[in-house]
Scaffold this motif. Structure first.
Motif, PDB file in Angstrom:
ATOM      1  N   UNK A   1       0.826  -1.199   0.000  1.00 27.55           N
ATOM      2  CA  UNK A   1       0.000   0.000   0.000  1.00 27.55           C
ATOM      3  C   UNK A   1       0.868   1.260   0.000  1.00 27.55           C
ATOM      4  N   UNK A   2       1.889   1.301   0.844  1.00 30.22           N
ATOM      5  CA  UNK A   2       2.785   2.461   0.899  1.00 30.22           C
ATOM      6  C   UNK A   2       3.526   2.660  -0.414  1.00 30.22           C
ATOM      7  N   UNK A   3       3.939   1.581  -1.040  1.00 31.10           N
ATOM      8  CA  UNK A   3       4.637   1.694  -2.319  1.00 31.10           C
ATOM      9  C   UNK A   3       3.710   2.227  -3.406  1.00 31.10           C
ATOM     10  N   UNK A   4       2.438   1.818  -3.370  1.00 29.62           N
ATOM     11  CA  UNK A   4       1.481   2.333  -4.344  1.00 29.62           C
ATOM     12  C   UNK A   4       1.200   3.815  -4.118  1.00 29.62           C
ATOM     13  N   UNK A   5       1.122   4.229  -2.866  1.00 28.29           N
ATOM     14  CA  UNK A   5       0.897   5.649  -2.574  1.00 28.29           C
ATOM     15  C   UNK A   5       2.073   6.479  -3.087  1.00 28.29           C
ATOM     16  N   UNK A   6       3.293   5.975  -2.942  1.00 26.28           N
ATOM     17  CA  UNK A   6       4.455   6.679  -3.488  1.00 26.28           C
ATOM     18  C   UNK A   6       4.372   6.778  -5.010  1.00 26.28           C
ATOM     19  N   UNK A   7       3.884   5.740  -5.614  1.00 25.16           N
ATOM     20  CA  UNK A   7       3.798   5.717  -7.081  1.00 25.16           C
ATOM     21  C   UNK A   7       2.717   6.655  -7.603  1.00 25.16           C
TER      22      UNK A   7
ATOM     23  N   UNK B   1      -4.269   5.580  -5.879  1.00 23.40           N
ATOM     24  CA  UNK B   1      -3.797   4.206  -5.887  1.00 23.40           C
ATOM     25  C   UNK B   1      -4.971   3.232  -5.825  1.00 23.40           C
ATOM     26  N   UNK B   2      -5.947   3.575  -4.990  1.00 17.02           N
ATOM     27  CA  UNK B   2      -7.124   2.713  -4.852  1.00 17.02           C
ATOM     28  C   UNK B   2      -7.893   2.627  -6.169  1.00 17.02           C
ATOM     29  N   UNK B   3      -8.028   3.770  -6.852  1.00 17.51           N
ATOM     30  CA  UNK B   3      -8.711   3.771  -8.149  1.00 17.51           C
ATOM     31  C   UNK B   3      -7.994   2.855  -9.131  1.00 17.51           C
ATOM     32  N   UNK B   4      -6.649   2.894  -9.126  1.00 17.50           N
ATOM     33  CA  UNK B   4      -5.862   2.036 -10.014  1.00 17.50           C
ATOM     34  C   UNK B   4      -6.138   0.562  -9.727  1.00 17.50           C
ATOM     35  N   UNK B   5      -6.165   0.190  -8.443  1.00 18.21           N
ATOM     36  CA  UNK B   5      -6.410  -1.206  -8.079  1.00 18.21           C
ATOM     37  C   UNK B   5      -7.818  -1.638  -8.483  1.00 18.21           C
TER      38      UNK B   5
ATOM     39  N   UNK C   1      -9.062  -4.563  -0.334  1.00 19.17           N
ATOM     40  CA  UNK C   1      -9.076  -4.872   1.090  1.00 19.17           C
ATOM     41  C   UNK C   1      -7.857  -5.681   1.513  1.00 19.17           C
ATOM     42  N   UNK C   2      -7.358  -6.515   0.617  1.00 20.22           N
ATOM     43  CA  UNK C   2      -6.174  -7.302   0.940  1.00 20.22           C
ATOM     44  C   UNK C   2      -4.975  -6.393   1.186  1.00 20.22           C
ATOM     45  N   UNK C   3      -4.835  -5.346   0.401  1.00 18.17           N
ATOM     46  CA  UNK C   3      -3.761  -4.374   0.591  1.00 18.17           C
ATOM     47  C   UNK C   3      -3.922  -3.646   1.923  1.00 18.17           C
ATOM     48  N   UNK C   4      -5.152  -3.276   2.243  1.00 18.38           N
ATOM     49  CA  UNK C   4      -5.412  -2.576   3.500  1.00 18.38           C
ATOM     50  C   UNK C   4      -5.145  -3.476   4.704  1.00 18.38           C
ATOM     51  N   UNK C   5      -5.612  -4.712   4.619  1.00 21.35           N
ATOM     52  CA  UNK C   5      -5.424  -5.643   5.737  1.00 21.35           C
ATOM     53  C   UNK C   5      -3.937  -5.900   5.978  1.00 21.35           C
TER      54      UNK C   5
END
Length: 308
Positions: free
Chosen positions: A18-24, A31-35, A43-47
């Motif tokens: 999740x942190x790496x996606x936010x950096x990207x 990032x959530x929209x991309x996923x 939810x798997x990323x959040x968990x």
């Protein structure tokens, strides 16, 4: 001030997906929209992120009661100055443990699996609730320490690179590597996909895929090294990947044992794009181009991994 309170703990951690996606993507909503656009389970990323942060908080509470405390993000490992008396705590995965060990000089490493349901963790014997007891054992010098042998690559211009699992020597891209290999009093020019040199710790990883492919081609079942070899064995094993026979290149020196008295040497014949990297970290490499002579042997010092 007591000796106990002077102890410094260095906790090595990593960024979550999740942190790496936010950096990207700069923000979590983007990032959530991309996923979601790619139909990925957000939810798997959040968990994963939430549980990892919870484990980091638990580790901090435990260690702050027992001494000084320092966070260290994985990307800062190459430049961080460890003290000889540090106790290093790594919060999984296996790759992070291996990457940490090669920047140490024998300091004990306590490896924590933050999410046993997600990660198998062959190098992660402990859970967070084990930490207080294990730290006490390490401080009292009553813990079970497993020695880990490293491979060392040295160039003729003085550069060095350590490996906990394995070294790769070859082309940066999917082309042929050209070099001369010298070992055990013999030399041979090669054209291949590169060379893998495995330690005992790495002998159950990439090295096994090379053995499996060779046995599949030859139709053989089993090999003396199919189970790997011990982490503390003072030898390495090299294997040449896809050696090509021609008028100028051979295939007789493709597999062998590297010891302190029997090192491996490679001279590059590649004008560009030759590399040497360790433990799968392609970004941290030595150039292996024409004029470079590489010597590979067993490193003098070993890692110290606290075992269950």
């Amino acid at each position: 001030m007591s000796r106990r309170s002077q102890q410094r703990f260095v906790v090595v951690h990593r960024k979550t997906r999740m942190q790496e996606l936010v950096e990207r993507f700069n923000t979590w909503p983007q990032a959530r929209f991309y996923l979601e656009h790619n139909q990925v389970d957000v939810q798997d990323y959040l968990d994963e992120h939430d549980l990892y942060q919870q484990r980091l908080n638990e580790v901090e509470r435990c260690l702050k009661e027992r001494g000084r405390f320092q966070w260290l993000e994985r990307n800062l490992l190459p430049t961080y100055q460890f003290s000889p008396d540090d106790i290093v705590v790594v919060i999984g995965q296996d790759g992070l443990v291996a990457n940490t060990l090669k920047y140490l000089k024998g300091q004990p490493v306590i490896a924590i699996n933050p999410d046993p349901e997600r990660w198998d963790g062959q190098l992660l014997p402990f859970r967070v609730n084990d930490l207080a007891e294990i730290v006490a054992q390490v401080q009292a010098k009553q813990s079970n320490i497993k020695a880990v042998t490293f491979a060392k690559a040295s160039t003729n211009d003085g550069q060095t690179l350590l490996a906990v699992n394995d070294l790769f020597i070859g082309p940066k891209t999917h082309t042929s590597a050209r070099y001369r290999l010298s070992w055990n009093g013999q030399s041979e020019s090669h054209s291949s996909s590169g060379v893998i040199v495995s330690t005992g710790m790495g002998s159950s990883g990439w090295f096994q895929s090379i053995l499996a492919g060779a046995m599949g081609v030859t139709g053989k079942f089993g090999h003396p090294l199919s189970g790997g070899f011990a982490w503390d064995d003072r030898w390495l094993q090299f294997a040449v990947r896809e050696p090509f026979p021609s008028q100028t290149t051979g295939t007789s020196l493709v597999f062998g044992e590297v010891t302190e008295s029997k090192p491996l040497q490679l001279e590059s014949f590649m004008p560009e794009n030759g590399v040497v990297f360790s433990d799968g970290v392609e970004q941290d490499y030595l150039a292996f181009n024409s004029g470079c002579i590489l010597t590979i042997g067993v490193a003098q010092h070993q890692g110290a991994l606290v075992a269950a």
